[in-house]
Design an enzyme around this catalytic site. Structure first.
Site, PDB file in Angstrom:
ATOM      1  N   GLU A   1     122.293 -14.402  15.322  1.00  0.00           N
ATOM      2  CA  GLU A   1     122.474 -13.116  15.998  1.00  0.00           C
ATOM      3  C   GLU A   1     123.904 -12.959  16.506  1.00  0.00           C
ATOM      4  O   GLU A   1     124.504 -11.886  16.379  1.00  0.00           O
ATOM      5  CB  GLU A   1     121.520 -12.971  17.189  1.00  0.00           C
ATOM      6  CG  GLU A   1     120.061 -13.052  16.840  1.00  0.00           C
ATOM      7  CD  GLU A   1     119.489 -14.447  17.028  1.00  0.00           C
ATOM      8  OE1 GLU A   1     120.088 -15.429  16.525  1.00  0.00           O
ATOM      9  OE2 GLU A   1     118.428 -14.559  17.663  1.00  0.00           O
TER      10      GLU A   1
ATOM     11  N   CYS B   1     116.827 -15.793  21.502  1.00  0.00           N
ATOM     12  CA  CYS B   1     116.812 -16.589  22.726  1.00  0.00           C
ATOM     13  C   CYS B   1     117.463 -15.778  23.851  1.00  0.00           C
ATOM     14  O   CYS B   1     117.973 -14.679  23.629  1.00  0.00           O
ATOM     15  CB  CYS B   1     117.557 -17.906  22.510  1.00  0.00           C
ATOM     16  SG  CYS B   1     119.349 -17.710  22.330  1.00  0.00           S
TER      17      CYS B   1
ATOM     18  N   HIS C   1     124.651 -18.932  16.908  1.00  0.00           N
ATOM     19  CA  HIS C   1     123.359 -18.475  16.398  1.00  0.00           C
ATOM     20  C   HIS C   1     123.573 -17.322  15.427  1.00  0.00           C
ATOM     21  O   HIS C   1     124.589 -16.614  15.488  1.00  0.00           O
ATOM     22  CB  HIS C   1     122.477 -18.006  17.554  1.00  0.00           C
ATOM     23  CG  HIS C   1     121.982 -19.113  18.422  1.00  0.00           C
ATOM     24  ND1 HIS C   1     120.990 -18.918  19.358  1.00  0.00           N
ATOM     25  CD2 HIS C   1     122.325 -20.418  18.509  1.00  0.00           C
ATOM     26  CE1 HIS C   1     120.751 -20.048  19.979  1.00  0.00           C
ATOM     27  NE2 HIS C   1     121.556 -20.982  19.483  1.00  0.00           N
TER      28      HIS C   1
ATOM     29  N   CYS D   1     121.205 -14.908  23.163  1.00  0.00           N
ATOM     30  CA  CYS D   1     121.373 -13.825  22.190  1.00  0.00           C
ATOM     31  C   CYS D   1     120.888 -12.496  22.762  1.00  0.00           C
ATOM     32  O   CYS D   1     121.496 -11.449  22.525  1.00  0.00           O
ATOM     33  CB  CYS D   1     120.640 -14.163  20.899  1.00  0.00           C
ATOM     34  SG  CYS D   1     121.388 -15.559  20.021  1.00  0.00           S
TER      35      CYS D   1
END
Length: 146
Positions: free
Chosen positions: A58, A86, A56, A89
């Protein structure tokens, strides 16, 4: 005109990263991490390119920022990300002890805010900055996939 070094300015940088993801056929989420008004990390989702569900925006930005700082803690840093983090993360951001998170669009289905105490107790979280622009990027991506 956008004031330099403002939350809007840095979120627009994250939106630019999300656009790069969109152009690469990734879910268009972009992130930048800022320390002392300087971007020290920037990324977008790389899950398709790397065939890695953990890639992701992040997570990529956390790794890059830690490398830039020479340490694993992101104290006195701010993450700007176009979509609410999410749970995965949020956990990584907790461990990094990042000082501030500013996100754009809310994620009703997978966003971390549905759970209490995922972030570090000293982390300030602000949601909804330029939310419509961030949401439009995500929605256009999924509309084109259907």
């Amino acid at each position: 005109m956008i004031e330099p070094y403002s939350d809007d300015f840095f979120m627009r940088q994250a939106i630019g990263e999300a656009q790069k993801g969109l152009n690469a056929d990734e879910v268009p989420v972009g992130a930048v991490i800022v320390a002392k008004n300087q971007i020290i990390a920037r990324s977008h989702n790389l899950t398709e390119l790397l065939n890695d569900v953990t890639a992701h925006a992040e997570m990529q930005a956390i790794t890059s920022a830690a490398e830039s700082l020479g340490g694993k803690y992101l104290i006195n840093c701010t993450l700007y990300v176009t979509l609410e983090p999410c749970v995965m993360c949020a956990g990584a951001l907790n461990w990094s002890q990042i000082s501030k998170i500013v996100f754009g669009a809310y994620d009703e289905r997978r966003g971390a805010r549905r759970f209490d105490k995922l972030y570090h107790p000293k982390t300030e979280v602000i949601g909804g900055l330029l939310a419509d622009e961030c949401k439009d990027l995500i929605q256009s991506f999924f509309r084109n996939k259907r």
